[in-house]
Design a protein around this motif. Structure first.
Motif, PDB file in Angstrom:
ATOM      1  N   ASN A 121       5.458  -6.896  -5.862  1.00  0.00           N
ATOM      2  CA  ASN A 121       6.659  -6.263  -6.425  1.00  0.00           C
ATOM      3  C   ASN A 121       6.374  -4.894  -7.033  1.00  0.00           C
ATOM      4  O   ASN A 121       7.287  -4.078  -7.181  1.00  0.00           O
ATOM      5  CB  ASN A 121       7.302  -7.167  -7.478  1.00  0.00           C
ATOM      6  N   THR A 122       5.108  -4.654  -7.404  1.00  0.00           N
ATOM      7  CA  THR A 122       4.771  -3.356  -8.004  1.00  0.00           C
ATOM      8  C   THR A 122       4.867  -2.218  -6.990  1.00  0.00           C
ATOM      9  O   THR A 122       4.835  -1.048  -7.382  1.00  0.00           O
ATOM     10  CB  THR A 122       3.352  -3.384  -8.592  1.00  0.00           C
ATOM     11  N   LEU A 123       4.999  -2.538  -5.694  1.00  0.00           N
ATOM     12  CA  LEU A 123       5.138  -1.491  -4.681  1.00  0.00           C
ATOM     13  C   LEU A 123       6.539  -0.869  -4.698  1.00  0.00           C
ATOM     14  O   LEU A 123       6.721   0.239  -4.201  1.00  0.00           O
ATOM     15  CB  LEU A 123       4.865  -2.059  -3.283  1.00  0.00           C
ATOM     16  N   PHE A 124       7.511  -1.574  -5.275  1.00  0.00           N
ATOM     17  CA  PHE A 124       8.893  -1.083  -5.269  1.00  0.00           C
ATOM     18  C   PHE A 124       9.182  -0.253  -6.517  1.00  0.00           C
ATOM     19  O   PHE A 124       8.677  -0.556  -7.593  1.00  0.00           O
ATOM     20  CB  PHE A 124       9.862  -2.262  -5.169  1.00  0.00           C
ATOM     21  N   PRO A 125      10.030   0.804  -6.358  1.00  0.00           N
ATOM     22  CA  PRO A 125      10.650   1.308  -5.135  1.00  0.00           C
ATOM     23  C   PRO A 125       9.595   1.869  -4.183  1.00  0.00           C
ATOM     24  O   PRO A 125       8.549   2.373  -4.618  1.00  0.00           O
ATOM     25  CB  PRO A 125      11.595   2.396  -5.637  1.00  0.00           C
ATOM     26  N   ALA A 126       9.904   1.781  -2.892  1.00  0.00           N
ATOM     27  CA  ALA A 126       8.908   2.110  -1.879  1.00  0.00           C
ATOM     28  C   ALA A 126       9.545   2.850  -0.706  1.00  0.00           C
ATOM     29  O   ALA A 126      10.768   3.014  -0.634  1.00  0.00           O
ATOM     30  CB  ALA A 126       8.232   0.824  -1.380  1.00  0.00           C
ATOM     31  N   ILE A 127       8.691   3.276   0.195  1.00  0.00           N
ATOM     32  CA  ILE A 127       9.145   3.832   1.469  1.00  0.00           C
ATOM     33  C   ILE A 127       8.574   2.945   2.569  1.00  0.00           C
ATOM     34  O   ILE A 127       7.358   2.711   2.621  1.00  0.00           O
ATOM     35  CB  ILE A 127       8.665   5.283   1.676  1.00  0.00           C
ATOM     36  N   LEU A 128       9.443   2.444   3.420  1.00  0.00           N
ATOM     37  CA  LEU A 128       9.013   1.675   4.583  1.00  0.00           C
ATOM     38  C   LEU A 128       8.893   2.646   5.750  1.00  0.00           C
ATOM     39  O   LEU A 128       9.852   3.342   6.085  1.00  0.00           O
ATOM     40  CB  LEU A 128      10.014   0.569   4.911  1.00  0.00           C
ATOM     41  N   LYS A 129       7.704   2.704   6.336  1.00  0.00           N
ATOM     42  CA  LYS A 129       7.441   3.657   7.415  1.00  0.00           C
ATOM     43  C   LYS A 129       6.973   2.912   8.659  1.00  0.00           C
ATOM     44  O   LYS A 129       6.046   2.094   8.585  1.00  0.00           O
ATOM     45  CB  LYS A 129       6.348   4.653   7.010  1.00  0.00           C
ATOM     46  N   ALA A 130       7.617   3.188   9.786  1.00  0.00           N
ATOM     47  CA  ALA A 130       7.130   2.640  11.054  1.00  0.00           C
ATOM     48  C   ALA A 130       5.711   3.144  11.283  1.00  0.00           C
ATOM     49  O   ALA A 130       5.414   4.318  11.050  1.00  0.00           O
ATOM     50  CB  ALA A 130       8.033   3.059  12.199  1.00  0.00           C
ATOM     51  N   ALA A 131       4.829   2.255  11.710  1.00  0.00           N
ATOM     52  CA  ALA A 131       3.418   2.632  11.861  1.00  0.00           C
ATOM     53  C   ALA A 131       3.207   3.667  12.948  1.00  0.00           C
ATOM     54  O   ALA A 131       2.274   4.472  12.875  1.00  0.00           O
ATOM     55  CB  ALA A 131       2.576   1.387  12.150  1.00  0.00           C
ATOM     56  N   ARG A 132       4.072   3.672  13.959  1.00  0.00           N
ATOM     57  CA  ARG A 132       3.889   4.588  15.083  1.00  0.00           C
ATOM     58  C   ARG A 132       5.176   5.352  15.373  1.00  0.00           C
ATOM     59  O   ARG A 132       6.278   4.878  15.106  1.00  0.00           O
ATOM     60  CB  ARG A 132       3.467   3.823  16.336  1.00  0.00           C
ATOM     61  N   LEU A 133       5.000   6.559  15.912  1.00  0.00           N
ATOM     62  CA  LEU A 133       6.086   7.378  16.458  1.00  0.00           C
ATOM     63  C   LEU A 133       7.074   7.887  15.417  1.00  0.00           C
ATOM     64  O   LEU A 133       8.184   8.298  15.755  1.00  0.00           O
ATOM     65  CB  LEU A 133       6.856   6.614  17.543  1.00  0.00           C
ATOM     66  N   GLY A 134       6.689   7.945  14.165  1.00  0.00           N
ATOM     67  CA  GLY A 134       7.565   8.512  13.149  1.00  0.00           C
ATOM     68  C   GLY A 134       7.209   9.960  12.871  1.00  0.00           C
ATOM     69  O   GLY A 134       6.040  10.326  12.845  1.00  0.00           O
ATOM     70  N   TYR A 135       8.226  10.821  12.669  1.00  0.00           N
ATOM     71  CA  TYR A 135       7.990  12.213  12.298  1.00  0.00           C
ATOM     72  C   TYR A 135       9.267  12.778  11.706  1.00  0.00           C
ATOM     73  O   TYR A 135      10.369  12.305  11.971  1.00  0.00           O
ATOM     74  CB  TYR A 135       7.557  13.057  13.497  1.00  0.00           C
ATOM     75  N   ASP A 136       9.113  13.819  10.865  1.00  0.00           N
ATOM     76  CA  ASP A 136      10.255  14.507  10.254  1.00  0.00           C
ATOM     77  C   ASP A 136      11.239  13.530   9.616  1.00  0.00           C
ATOM     78  O   ASP A 136      12.460  13.657   9.754  1.00  0.00           O
ATOM     79  CB  ASP A 136      10.984  15.373  11.286  1.00  0.00           C
ATOM     80  N   GLY A 137      10.701  12.528   8.934  1.00  0.00           N
ATOM     81  CA  GLY A 137      11.560  11.585   8.236  1.00  0.00           C
ATOM     82  C   GLY A 137      12.123  10.482   9.098  1.00  0.00           C
ATOM     83  O   GLY A 137      12.778   9.574   8.587  1.00  0.00           O
TER      84      GLY A 137
END
Length: 399
Positions: free
Chosen positions: A149-165
């Protein structure tokens, strides 16, 4: 075409003289600016890109229209050149490995395999003893439900093929994270804690096949909606201790990866002045575009020099500079649906302004269409003119 297949890769010490053809995987704006830099040094360029009439393909001497993993296309590329580089990290590592059996490649397939996957990337950075934001690997909904729970608030990011938000979502709870995870198609992700951020900086550097390293001056970056808006260099004071730590960390990453070429490492400076590594870009980077007008050698010239086996150029800063990204939104700033060309004449009437457009056929909101470098020895004048550019083009830059 220059040769018959197959042949042995070039030794690291070998130099390709001007007149040779260099290869570029990717036809976007970074490939286009590589072409310009290579041609200014007397090289030809062959671009491999899946779509016709790409920004780089339009200015290169040769264009191979092919998927990045198509063997026929790769063999055609091989017939033109002895050395290939890339403009983005999502070129299939398997394709680079195949090419490397016969020609010089920068970056290597092994490097790309690490940095095109956020999980592998963060694992690698942490293995070098360099701090990263607290995170959890997410492969299933159960992983999210078990996340600290200490990770929140968080950003969930796709591990691959993500760019410019893209492929990212800010989440305040497990429930929000689950919804975002589902919207991403339940692909592997990283759940990364949001940290108290003072500023973001980036270290752009080059490492030649002779092992020599050249560091560009550090830029301070600002993002809007996940897309880089501006990079400021030589204006804002950065704590020398933090600057040195960032540069040393970037070098450590390059050596740990056995990296050759141009590379950018993004860092967060936290409110308590701790330094945290964010991402590695195994190529020239948007935050390094300022080098095209503000440094003796640009990041793209360095990319050419490394690939050709030439000595690295000087990275000395000629004057303080501000780089502003131009998105397709500037064509729609009047509020209508019809794209209207921005007022370039008013922009270019300002002193120290250098316009770089990417040759994209269609302006779309959120699409990177170009950038502007404003250079001025007086920091106050620099900021004044940068704000004028921002107003004319409706960039809403936070300068």
């Amino acid at each position: 075409m220059n040769r018959d297949l197959p042949q042995e890769p070039l030794p690291y010490s070998a130099i390709l003289q001007p007149g040779h053809t260099l290869g570029m995987m990717g036809g976007g704006q970074l490939g286009r600016m590589f072409c310009h830099a290579a041609q200014s040094l007397g090289y030809k360029v062959v671009v491999l890109e899946p779509t016709e009439e790409s920004p780089a393909g339009r200015v290169a001497e040769y264009e191979v229209v092919s998927a990045y993993d198509d063997m026929k296309g790769l063999d055609t590329l091989l017939s033109y050149t002895q050395a290939v580089t890339t403009e983005f990290e999502n070129v299939p590592a398997a394709s680079l490995k195949y090419l490397s059996s016969q020609i010089r490649i920068s970056p290597s397939a092994a490097v790309v395999a690490v940095v095109q996957d956020r999980i592998a990337e963060k694992t690698f950075i942490a293995s070098q003893g360099i701090p990263v934001a607290p995170y959890a690997e997410i492969r299933t909904i159960e992983d999210l439900e078990k996340a600290d729970n200490t990770l929140f608030p968080a950003i969930l990011k796709a591990a691959r093929l993500g760019y410019d938000g893209k492929g990212q979502a800010r989440v305040k709870s497990v429930a929000e994270a689950v919804e975002a995870f589902k919207s991403f198609g339940e692909v592997p992700c990283v759940l990364e804690a949001m940290l108290p951020l003072k500023k973001e900086v980036s270290v752009v550097m080059a490492r030649g096949f002779d092992g020599k390293i050249a560091l560009f001056p550090i830029g301070v970056n600002t993002h809007i909606n996940g897309i880089l808006s501006s990079s400021v260099v030589g204006v804002e004071e950065i704590d020398p201790t933090i600057e040195k730590a960032a540069q040393e960390a970037a070098i450590k990453i390059a050596l740990g990866l056995n990296y050759f070429g141009v590379m950018c490492v993004e860092f967060f400076i936290l409110e308590d002045n701790r330094l945290v590594a964010n991402e590695i870009a195994p190529r020239p980077h948007n935050s390094g575009h300022y080098t095209m007008n503000a440094c003796l050698s640009s990041q793209f010239e360095q990319q050419v020099r490394v690939l050709a086996g030439m000595p690295l150029g000087s990275t000395d800063l000629l004057a303080p500079t501000i780089m502003l990204n131009i998105l397709g939104d500037s064509w729609f700033a009047h509020g209508g649906e019809q794209a209207i060309e921005p007022d370039w004449a008013s922009v270019l009437a300002l002193p120290g302004v250098n316009l770089h457009l990417y040759g994209k056929a269609e302006a779309r909101k959120g699409r990177k269409m170009g950038h502007i470098n404003i250079v001025n020895k007086d920091p106050q004048q620099l900021i004044y003119y940068a704000r004028q550019v921002s107003d004319i083009l409706h960039l809403n830059a936070k300068i």
